[in-house]
Write an enzyme that holds these catalytic residues in place. Structure first.
Site, PDB file in Angstrom:
ATOM      1  CG  HIS A  48      -2.384  -3.415   0.174  1.00 12.38           C
ATOM      2  ND1 HIS A  48      -1.531  -2.816   1.072  1.00 12.38           N
ATOM      3  CD2 HIS A  48      -1.602  -4.033  -0.739  1.00 12.38           C
ATOM      4  CE1 HIS A  48      -0.281  -3.045   0.721  1.00 12.38           C
ATOM      5  NE2 HIS A  48      -0.290  -3.783  -0.369  1.00 12.38           N
ATOM      6  NE  ARG A  73      -2.495  -8.664  -2.531  1.00 13.32           N
ATOM      7  CZ  ARG A  73      -1.985  -7.551  -3.066  1.00 13.32           C
ATOM      8  NH1 ARG A  73      -0.883  -7.617  -3.807  1.00 13.32           N
ATOM      9  NH2 ARG A  73      -2.587  -6.394  -2.902  1.00 13.32           N
ATOM     10  CG  ASP A  87      -8.276 -25.365   6.892  1.00 12.63           C
ATOM     11  OD1 ASP A  87      -7.875 -26.171   6.025  1.00 12.63           O
ATOM     12  OD2 ASP A  87      -7.845 -25.348   8.056  1.00 12.63           O
ATOM     13  CD  GLU A 151       4.848  -7.317  -3.497  1.00 15.66           C
ATOM     14  OE1 GLU A 151       4.132  -6.319  -3.693  1.00 15.66           O
ATOM     15  OE2 GLU A 151       4.483  -8.269  -2.791  1.00 15.66           O
ATOM     16  CG  ASP A 177       4.624  -3.131  -3.192  1.00 14.69           C
ATOM     17  OD1 ASP A 177       4.953  -2.487  -2.183  1.00 14.69           O
ATOM     18  OD2 ASP A 177       3.509  -3.654  -3.327  1.00 14.69           O
TER      19      ASP A 177
END
Length: 253
Positions: A48, A73, A87, A151, A177
């Site tokens: 987000h 996240r 990576d 969620e 959520d």
């Protein structure tokens, strides 16, 4: 060079509850300020926010000198996106919107090298310190911590199966959520939502799987901690900034 240790993963297994802060402002100065505030972990949220892999590398470099664990996240349970973040040097990932044990297994595969998983192999990345970490390809998973986010009402119904997938190190509850899924959009502290999350934390405690949560409702977070939550995000950088600015302006009204 030895494989960098993941203090957050170790603390989830044996330590006290880990208190975290959420970062969604794509500015390394903000991350640096937060990194020095005494939190156990700090979340770089690319779901987000406009943050991409390049900003994640900047975030990881910025917080590295501080005694705080970086968690990232991704925007989705996408192996290509996950590969880029690993990576880049992220060792702890929170995968959003995991709905089933199969999706949890897909996340595990995405963070794991073949033959067990599907993570692409490259020896010259920041994660390997550009080829300096000894035996990275064979030992990387020792220090990768995989958290999955539950969620929705449907995911809650699959909680036990999701939590018991080998390779899942913790399960995170998203009240916002979940509230929408329960028919209470914009009400993350609705009693039905809180009850479902507290029940879920109890299930995870019985299974010995660490439970996590983010909420701005501090009383609810204390309930979650008492119920057994092990990694708890107590605020969001943008919310903190706005509340402090509004409160200061109110002092001069």
């Amino acid at each position: 060079m030895d494989l960098p240790a993941n203090a957050f993963k170790a603390a989830l297994r044996a330590g006290p509850p880990q208190i975290g802060i959420w970062s969604s402002l794509s500015d390394p100065t903000v991350a640096e300020i937060l990194a020095g505030c005494g939190y156990d972990w700090i979340m770089c949220d690319t779901e987000h926010s406009p943050i991409g892999p390049a900003e994640v590398i900047s975030f990881l470099r910025t917080v590295a000198p501080y005694p705080v664990s970086a968690v990232v996240r991704p925007g989705w349970n996408n192996p290509v996106e996950i590969k880029k973040l690993l990576d880049a040097g992220a060792q702890t990932l929170l995968i959003p919107y995991v709905q089933s044990a199969d999706e949890a297994r897909a996340a595990v595969a995405a963070v794991t090298y073949p033959p067990e998983g599907i993570r692409g192999v490259s020896g010259l990345t920041r994660a390997t310190r550009y080829g300096v970490v000894t035996g990275y390809a064979t030992r990387a998973n020792e220090e990768i911590c995989l958290l999955v986010q539950v969620e929705t009402r449907a995911a809650l119904a699959q909680l036990r199966d999701i939590a018991q997938v080998p390779g899942v190190d913790g399960v995170f509850f998203g009240p916002a959520d979940l509230a929408a899924s329960f028919g209470h959009p914009g009400q993350p502290s609705h009693p039905e939502v809180k009850s479902a999350i507290l029940d879920g934390i109890a299930v995870l405690s019985d299974l010995g799987v660490p439970a996590g949560i983010l909420s701005l409702d501090q009383d609810f977070l204390r309930e979650a901690k008492a119920a057994g939550a092990r990694f708890i995000a107590v605020d969001v950088d943008s919310g903190l900034l706005r509340r402090a600015a509004v409160a200061r302006r109110a002092d001069w009204s």
